[in-house]
Design a protein around this motif. Structure first.
Motif, PDB file in Angstrom:
ATOM      1  N   MET A   1       0.841  -1.161   0.121  1.00  0.00           N
ATOM      2  CA  MET A   1       0.001   0.001  -0.059  1.00  0.00           C
ATOM      3  C   MET A   1       0.954   1.340   0.094  1.00  0.00           C
ATOM      4  O   MET A   1       0.671   2.163  -0.637  1.00  0.00           O
ATOM      5  CB  MET A   1      -0.869  -0.179   1.237  1.00  0.00           C
ATOM      6  CG  MET A   1      -1.901   1.291   1.219  1.00  0.00           C
ATOM      7  SD  MET A   1      -2.674   1.358  -0.080  1.00  0.00           S
ATOM      8  CE  MET A   1      -3.979  -0.294   0.113  1.00  0.00           C
ATOM      9  N   ILE A   2       1.991   1.461   0.905  1.00  0.00           N
ATOM     10  CA  ILE A   2       2.751   2.469   0.660  1.00  0.00           C
ATOM     11  C   ILE A   2       3.378   2.543  -0.526  1.00  0.00           C
ATOM     12  O   ILE A   2       3.639   3.856  -1.055  1.00  0.00           O
ATOM     13  CB  ILE A   2       4.057   2.210   1.823  1.00  0.00           C
ATOM     14  CG1 ILE A   2       3.365   2.414   3.239  1.00  0.00           C
ATOM     15  CG2 ILE A   2       5.095   3.374   1.855  1.00  0.00           C
ATOM     16  CD1 ILE A   2       4.500   2.107   4.514  1.00  0.00           C
ATOM     17  N   ASP A   3       3.873   1.355  -1.210  1.00  0.00           N
ATOM     18  CA  ASP A   3       4.482   1.583  -2.589  1.00  0.00           C
ATOM     19  C   ASP A   3       3.353   2.160  -3.671  1.00  0.00           C
ATOM     20  O   ASP A   3       3.916   2.896  -4.554  1.00  0.00           O
ATOM     21  CB  ASP A   3       4.945   0.332  -2.940  1.00  0.00           C
ATOM     22  CG  ASP A   3       6.130   0.126  -4.018  1.00  0.00           C
ATOM     23  OD1 ASP A   3       6.439   1.216  -4.197  1.00  0.00           O
ATOM     24  OD2 ASP A   3       6.455  -0.831  -4.596  1.00  0.00           O
ATOM     25  N   PHE A   4       2.112   1.665  -3.279  1.00  0.00           N
ATOM     26  CA  PHE A   4       1.142   2.327  -4.109  1.00  0.00           C
ATOM     27  C   PHE A   4       0.789   3.729  -4.102  1.00  0.00           C
ATOM     28  O   PHE A   4       0.566   4.286  -5.259  1.00  0.00           O
ATOM     29  CB  PHE A   4       0.074   1.382  -4.034  1.00  0.00           C
ATOM     30  CG  PHE A   4      -1.142   1.605  -4.974  1.00  0.00           C
ATOM     31  CD1 PHE A   4      -1.148   1.354  -6.310  1.00  0.00           C
ATOM     32  CD2 PHE A   4      -2.065   2.549  -4.375  1.00  0.00           C
ATOM     33  CE1 PHE A   4      -2.334   1.587  -7.131  1.00  0.00           C
ATOM     34  CE2 PHE A   4      -3.348   2.917  -5.434  1.00  0.00           C
ATOM     35  CZ  PHE A   4      -3.398   2.381  -6.498  1.00  0.00           C
ATOM     36  N   VAL A   5       1.008   4.286  -2.825  1.00  0.00           N
ATOM     37  CA  VAL A   5       0.555   5.633  -2.625  1.00  0.00           C
ATOM     38  C   VAL A   5       1.791   6.499  -2.915  1.00  0.00           C
ATOM     39  O   VAL A   5       1.471   7.905  -2.945  1.00  0.00           O
ATOM     40  CB  VAL A   5      -0.283   5.775  -1.316  1.00  0.00           C
ATOM     41  CG1 VAL A   5      -1.513   4.843  -1.409  1.00  0.00           C
ATOM     42  CG2 VAL A   5       0.806   5.464  -0.240  1.00  0.00           C
ATOM     43  N   THR A   6       2.817   6.225  -2.821  1.00  0.00           N
ATOM     44  CA  THR A   6       4.060   7.198  -3.100  1.00  0.00           C
ATOM     45  C   THR A   6       4.241   7.194  -4.428  1.00  0.00           C
ATOM     46  O   THR A   6       3.887   6.381  -5.207  1.00  0.00           O
ATOM     47  CB  THR A   6       5.142   6.551  -2.037  1.00  0.00           C
ATOM     48  OG1 THR A   6       5.233   5.200  -2.582  1.00  0.00           O
ATOM     49  CG2 THR A   6       4.904   6.507  -0.611  1.00  0.00           C
ATOM     50  N   TYR A  16       9.377  -4.677   1.603  1.00  0.00           N
ATOM     51  CA  TYR A  16       9.167  -5.895   1.203  1.00  0.00           C
ATOM     52  C   TYR A  16      10.015  -6.876   1.869  1.00  0.00           C
ATOM     53  O   TYR A  16       9.653  -7.823   2.105  1.00  0.00           O
ATOM     54  CB  TYR A  16       9.410  -5.993  -0.451  1.00  0.00           C
ATOM     55  CG  TYR A  16       8.188  -5.496  -1.274  1.00  0.00           C
ATOM     56  CD1 TYR A  16       6.927  -5.570  -1.225  1.00  0.00           C
ATOM     57  CD2 TYR A  16       8.762  -4.254  -2.115  1.00  0.00           C
ATOM     58  CE1 TYR A  16       5.870  -4.986  -2.132  1.00  0.00           C
ATOM     59  CE2 TYR A  16       7.761  -3.509  -2.779  1.00  0.00           C
ATOM     60  CZ  TYR A  16       6.508  -4.063  -2.874  1.00  0.00           C
ATOM     61  OH  TYR A  16       5.435  -3.265  -3.561  1.00  0.00           O
ATOM     62  N   LEU A  42       4.217  -9.051  -5.548  1.00  0.00           N
ATOM     63  CA  LEU A  42       3.637  -7.527  -5.191  1.00  0.00           C
ATOM     64  C   LEU A  42       4.521  -6.479  -5.860  1.00  0.00           C
ATOM     65  O   LEU A  42       4.142  -5.286  -6.506  1.00  0.00           O
ATOM     66  CB  LEU A  42       3.237  -7.157  -4.048  1.00  0.00           C
ATOM     67  CG  LEU A  42       1.992  -7.674  -3.626  1.00  0.00           C
ATOM     68  CD1 LEU A  42       1.828  -7.713  -1.949  1.00  0.00           C
ATOM     69  CD2 LEU A  42       0.754  -7.442  -4.262  1.00  0.00           C
ATOM     70  N   ASP A  43       5.864  -6.550  -5.588  1.00  0.00           N
ATOM     71  CA  ASP A  43       6.847  -5.689  -6.176  1.00  0.00           C
ATOM     72  C   ASP A  43       7.096  -5.710  -7.702  1.00  0.00           C
ATOM     73  O   ASP A  43       7.066  -4.720  -8.266  1.00  0.00           O
ATOM     74  CB  ASP A  43       8.451  -6.032  -5.506  1.00  0.00           C
ATOM     75  CG  ASP A  43       9.261  -5.054  -5.606  1.00  0.00           C
ATOM     76  OD1 ASP A  43       8.989  -3.916  -5.810  1.00  0.00           O
ATOM     77  OD2 ASP A  43      10.476  -5.471  -5.460  1.00  0.00           O
ATOM     78  N   MET A  46       4.036  -3.823  -8.826  1.00  0.00           N
ATOM     79  CA  MET A  46       4.341  -2.058  -8.853  1.00  0.00           C
ATOM     80  C   MET A  46       4.982  -1.714  -9.972  1.00  0.00           C
ATOM     81  O   MET A  46       4.910  -0.466 -10.416  1.00  0.00           O
ATOM     82  CB  MET A  46       4.777  -1.882  -7.356  1.00  0.00           C
ATOM     83  CG  MET A  46       4.064  -2.034  -6.208  1.00  0.00           C
ATOM     84  SD  MET A  46       2.430  -1.088  -6.401  1.00  0.00           S
ATOM     85  CE  MET A  46       1.347  -2.291  -7.046  1.00  0.00           C
ATOM     86  N   TYR A  49       2.984  -1.440 -12.825  1.00  0.00           N
ATOM     87  CA  TYR A  49       1.956  -0.305 -12.793  1.00  0.00           C
ATOM     88  C   TYR A  49       2.571   1.043 -12.752  1.00  0.00           C
ATOM     89  O   TYR A  49       1.915   1.920 -13.628  1.00  0.00           O
ATOM     90  CB  TYR A  49       1.230  -0.300 -11.449  1.00  0.00           C
ATOM     91  CG  TYR A  49       0.446   0.868 -10.843  1.00  0.00           C
ATOM     92  CD1 TYR A  49      -0.662   0.859 -11.454  1.00  0.00           C
ATOM     93  CD2 TYR A  49       0.872   1.901 -10.187  1.00  0.00           C
ATOM     94  CE1 TYR A  49      -1.716   1.804 -11.168  1.00  0.00           C
ATOM     95  CE2 TYR A  49      -0.046   2.929  -9.989  1.00  0.00           C
ATOM     96  CZ  TYR A  49      -1.364   2.825 -10.308  1.00  0.00           C
ATOM     97  OH  TYR A  49      -2.168   3.870 -10.154  1.00  0.00           O
TER      98      TYR A  49
END
Length: 344
Positions: A1-6, A16, A42-43, A46, A49
């Motif tokens: 979530m932190i990786d997504f919103v930063t 991770y 997940l990494d 990202m 993405y």
């Protein structure tokens, strides 16, 4: 979530890796592997993405996460092996304690018994304190003692002393004879231990004998803290009428052991203890004084008394332990006294 919103320029690679390493210490092997796979995927997602798919940064970061996951699996197996060995060592230590310091009988005639042992080291099971209770043809005989020194040498002295007491308590008709047998055994153990001088090794102790009637208790105190006698309305120290040297110092002793006789009425409790109790200190350095703290309390049984004493001394010290502590309580029960519990 932190990786997504930063922002895309902010990397969460450390998080991770931290997740996988945390799983290694908290989860099962399967949980650790699943956490590593999920962190890697997940990494990877990202990077796709944010449009960095195929970049050198992606390759190096994913390689780092995969490497940390592999290390986490190895650490998990290592921790599991170490914990298994620790459990085995604790089981062995507990078995040694039960063999050397078995629980006393719950009752013998009108007498009720309870014992507690706390080693100075939180993970230790046994140390340099000892106690034993024997039901003999001459009455119930008890001993409590504190070996000078620490470590394996102290444990060996405890085992030798308890073994001698169990044998001699059944054979010696007099309490003075029993004490003499203990003296010879301790002196022999000191000589065999290889001490520079025999006076380096000794054991302070109290030997007690309660005849079948249970109306009195005979005591021999060899340089040990005085027992406490809990009566209906008071608590008092049972000081020896004559001072005596500890066991193992026969070279300096003269004359036979002096036996003190004290009345032991129904409802009374005799508490034998080692100096780990009286030398317990609070954060200001004040010693624990059991008489002042328990003078107004009455306890119906030996177990209830020891539970209350341990809870109180732990409050006094804040849970700190600086010395081994052994407690042995003997209650002269009457027919209308329950096995345990507080009277008031």
């Amino acid at each position: 979530m932190i990786d997504f919103v930063t922002p895309p320029t902010v990397s969460a690679a450390a998080l991770y890796a931290a997740a996988v390493l945390t799983a290694a210490s908290l989860l099962s092997l399967r949980g650790t592997i699943v956490t590593g796979v999920v962190a890697f995927l997940l990494d990877l997602a990202m990077f796709g993405y944010f449009g960095y798919h195929g970049s050198a940064t992606e390759i190096s970061e994913l390689a780092m996460v995969a490497t940390v996951a592999a290390i986490a699996v190895f650490l998990h197996r290592l921790l599991h092996h170490l914990q298994s060995r620790l459990r085995s060592a604790r089981d062995i230590a507990a078995a040694v304690q039960r063999a050397v310091l078995p629980d006393p009988p719950k009752a013998s005639g009108p007498l009720r018994f309870a014992a507690r042992y706390e080693a100075a080291q939180a993970d230790a099971q046994i140390g340099g304190d000892l106690y034993a209770v024997m039901d003999t043809p001459f009455g119930v005989r008890c001993v409590i003692g504190d070996v000078r020194g620490k470590g394996l040498e102290a444990v060996r002295a405890v085992a030798a002393s308890i073994g001698t007491f169990r044998e001699a308590a059944l054979q010696e008709p007099s309490l003075a004879g029993l004490v003499e047998r203990l003296e010879r055994a301790v002196a022999l153990e000191v000589r065999q231990s290889g001490s520079v001088t025999e006076l380096e090794g000794f054991i302070t102790g109290v030997v007690a004998e309660i005849p079948p009637s249970g109306s009195e208790v005979r005591l021999v105190n060899r340089g040990h803290p005085a027992p406490l006698l809990f009566l209906t309305d008071t608590v008092l120290y049972v000081e020896p009428s004559q001072t005596a040297l500890p066991f193992g110092m026969a070279a300096l002793a003269t004359g036979p052991a002096h036996v003190d006789t004290v009345a032991f009425p129904e409802g009374a409790t005799l508490l034998l203890y080692t100096d780990g109790l009286t030398e317990a200190r609070d954060e200001k350095g004040a010693f624990y004084d059991l008489v002042d703290r328990f003078a107004a309390s009455r306890y119906a049984g030996a177990d209830a008394l020891l539970d209350a004493v341990l809870a109180d001394v732990h409050r006094h010290t804040g849970g700190r332990r600086t010395d081994d502590m052994a407690l042995l309580a003997i209650t002269h029960a009457s027919d209308n006294v329950p096995p345990s519990g507080r009277c008031g």
